[in-house]
Structure formats: structure tokens, C-alpha cells
Design a protein around this motif. Sequence first.
Motif, PDB file in Angstrom:
ATOM      1  N   THR A   1       0.821  -1.206   0.000  1.00  0.00           N
ATOM      2  CA  THR A   1       0.000   0.000   0.000  1.00  0.00           C
ATOM      3  C   THR A   1       0.853   1.254   0.000  1.00  0.00           C
ATOM      4  O   THR A   1       1.813   1.365   0.745  1.00  0.00           O
ATOM      5  N   GLN A   2       0.474   2.203  -0.838  1.00  0.00           N
ATOM      6  CA  GLN A   2       1.164   3.486  -0.848  1.00  0.00           C
ATOM      7  C   GLN A   2       0.496   4.429   0.141  1.00  0.00           C
ATOM      8  O   GLN A   2      -0.735   4.525   0.196  1.00  0.00           O
ATOM      9  N   TYR A   3       1.296   5.119   0.885  1.00  0.00           N
ATOM     10  CA  TYR A   3       0.814   6.121   1.831  1.00  0.00           C
ATOM     11  C   TYR A   3       1.234   7.480   1.298  1.00  0.00           C
ATOM     12  O   TYR A   3       2.416   7.714   1.044  1.00  0.00           O
ATOM     13  N   PHE A   4       0.230   8.343   1.178  1.00  0.00           N
ATOM     14  CA  PHE A   4       0.466   9.620   0.521  1.00  0.00           C
ATOM     15  C   PHE A   4       0.707  10.740   1.522  1.00  0.00           C
ATOM     16  O   PHE A   4       0.119  10.773   2.608  1.00  0.00           O
ATOM     17  N   GLY A   5       1.536  11.673   1.096  1.00  0.00           N
ATOM     18  CA  GLY A   5       1.690  12.912   1.823  1.00  0.00           C
ATOM     19  C   GLY A   5       0.583  13.871   1.449  1.00  0.00           C
ATOM     20  O   GLY A   5      -0.222  13.600   0.565  1.00  0.00           O
ATOM     21  N   PRO A   6       0.543  15.025   2.106  1.00  0.00           N
ATOM     22  CA  PRO A   6      -0.519  16.000   1.858  1.00  0.00           C
ATOM     23  C   PRO A   6      -0.345  16.768   0.553  1.00  0.00           C
ATOM     24  O   PRO A   6      -1.267  17.447   0.112  1.00  0.00           O
ATOM     25  N   GLY A   7       0.824  16.668  -0.048  1.00  0.00           N
ATOM     26  CA  GLY A   7       1.050  17.335  -1.321  1.00  0.00           C
ATOM     27  C   GLY A   7       1.606  18.744  -1.183  1.00  0.00           C
ATOM     28  O   GLY A   7       1.513  19.383  -0.128  1.00  0.00           O
ATOM     29  N   THR A   8       2.197  19.198  -2.259  1.00  0.00           N
ATOM     30  CA  THR A   8       2.650  20.590  -2.393  1.00  0.00           C
ATOM     31  C   THR A   8       1.884  21.200  -3.550  1.00  0.00           C
ATOM     32  O   THR A   8       1.940  20.682  -4.670  1.00  0.00           O
ATOM     33  N   ARG A   9       1.182  22.292  -3.268  1.00  0.00           N
ATOM     34  CA  ARG A   9       0.463  22.983  -4.336  1.00  0.00           C
ATOM     35  C   ARG A   9       1.402  24.009  -4.954  1.00  0.00           C
ATOM     36  O   ARG A   9       1.800  24.962  -4.295  1.00  0.00           O
TER      37      ARG A   9
END
Lengths: 111, 112
Positions: free
Chosen positions: B100-108
Motif C-alpha cells: 500500500t502506498q501512503y500519501f503525503g498531503p502534497g505541495t500545491r
Amino acid sequence: SQQGEEDPQALSIQEGENATMNCSYKTSINNLQWYRQNSGRGLVHLILIRSNEREKHSGRLRVTLDTSKKSSSLLITASRAADTASYFCVTSNTGGFKTIFGAGTRLFVKA
Amino acid sequence: GAGVSQSPSNKVTEKGKDVELRCDPISGHTALYWYRQSLGQGLEFLIYFQGNSAPDKSGLPSDRFSAERTGGSVSTLTIQRTQQEDSAVYLCASSSLGDTQYFGPGTRLTVL
């Protein structure tokens, strides 16, 4: 082109109804995963089904996998307004570990 | 334990400038992925790191994009000479091998 493709692209249902989304892929896979993305937020892993499994349940979620048809379905039972989100299928290929997302199904559950 | 973290959460830059985006994966995860997501679109795979193997760069859209992963942990995605079409949310994910991949919150990223 994308490895995983979801169908339909958009789905609108009433709260309490079931929602079914489908995913098709093109090459052999190790596993297939479904993720949810709420508007403007990160992706949340829902369920993983391995290539030697045919069906898996998690709470109100039911996932099936048909490797002969290279397709999977995600069923959400007794939907809630909070289920409103985009749903993506993800495949992990046997030839490597690159994982490819489809464009997603946008589900809207009306209260 | 701590999840995947990314920084900055938002980045506004001018066209032509270089930017660096950072990803801290979950400790012990051998695989690290970068994706980008344009508004209302699905995720576009960019690059994949697995252990000490050569990264899979097949998703990088142009030679302006590059990424490194130092010490098998932190990764930096660099975009040189940014263009307006680079504006998107850049997501990082980590996983154990094939899991399973666990994602970060991202950079906009917004390129003006």
C-alpha cells in the motif's frame, strides 16, 4: 495512456443507495488498490486486493477482481454524504513496481 | 508513527524560476513515488525510487524535471525554469515493497 481506467467518470446517487465503480487495466498485475480523494485533500487508501484474490470486504466496501477480464469493481453500500469524493484504482504491475492511476470516478452522494 | 510529510505545502513562483519540493517518507519504506495532479484530473506518475535501484523516470514530462533520493530516505523533486503548465499539486507516496502506498498531503505549486 493510463494503466487503470475507472468507469463511470461521474456518479450521482441518493444517500442510502449503493454505488458501484469499475476499473479496467491492461497488463498483468501484482495487486490492485482503491483510493479515495476528498476535494482538495490527500489520498486515502481504502482496500488492496491481490492478484490471487477474487473478492475482499472492508466495512461497507466490497471489491472484486477478475484477472481474466482485467477488471475490478468497488461497491460502496448504504452510501453516505461523506462518501462524496473521487475514487481511483491503482495497479501494481508484475514487471515492476510502477503504479499507475486512472483519472478516477467522481462520486456525489446527495443527502 | 509519522506519516509521509511534504514541504512546502504551498509554493508560488514566477515563470522561469527553479523550485525544489521535498518529501519525507515513512521510515523504513523502501519505495518512494512522485505524482502530480492538475486541477480536477487524475494522478500522473512522475518517478519511482525503489531501494538502491536506478529510479524509474519514465513519467517525467521533460528534462526540466529531476528528482533525487538521498540515503534511501528523503527525496527532492526539482523543476527548472518553471512554466505555467507546471502548476499542479505534487504528491509523494511511500510504501514497503509492492504494498500500500501512503500519501503525503502534497505541495500545491502555482507558477505565475
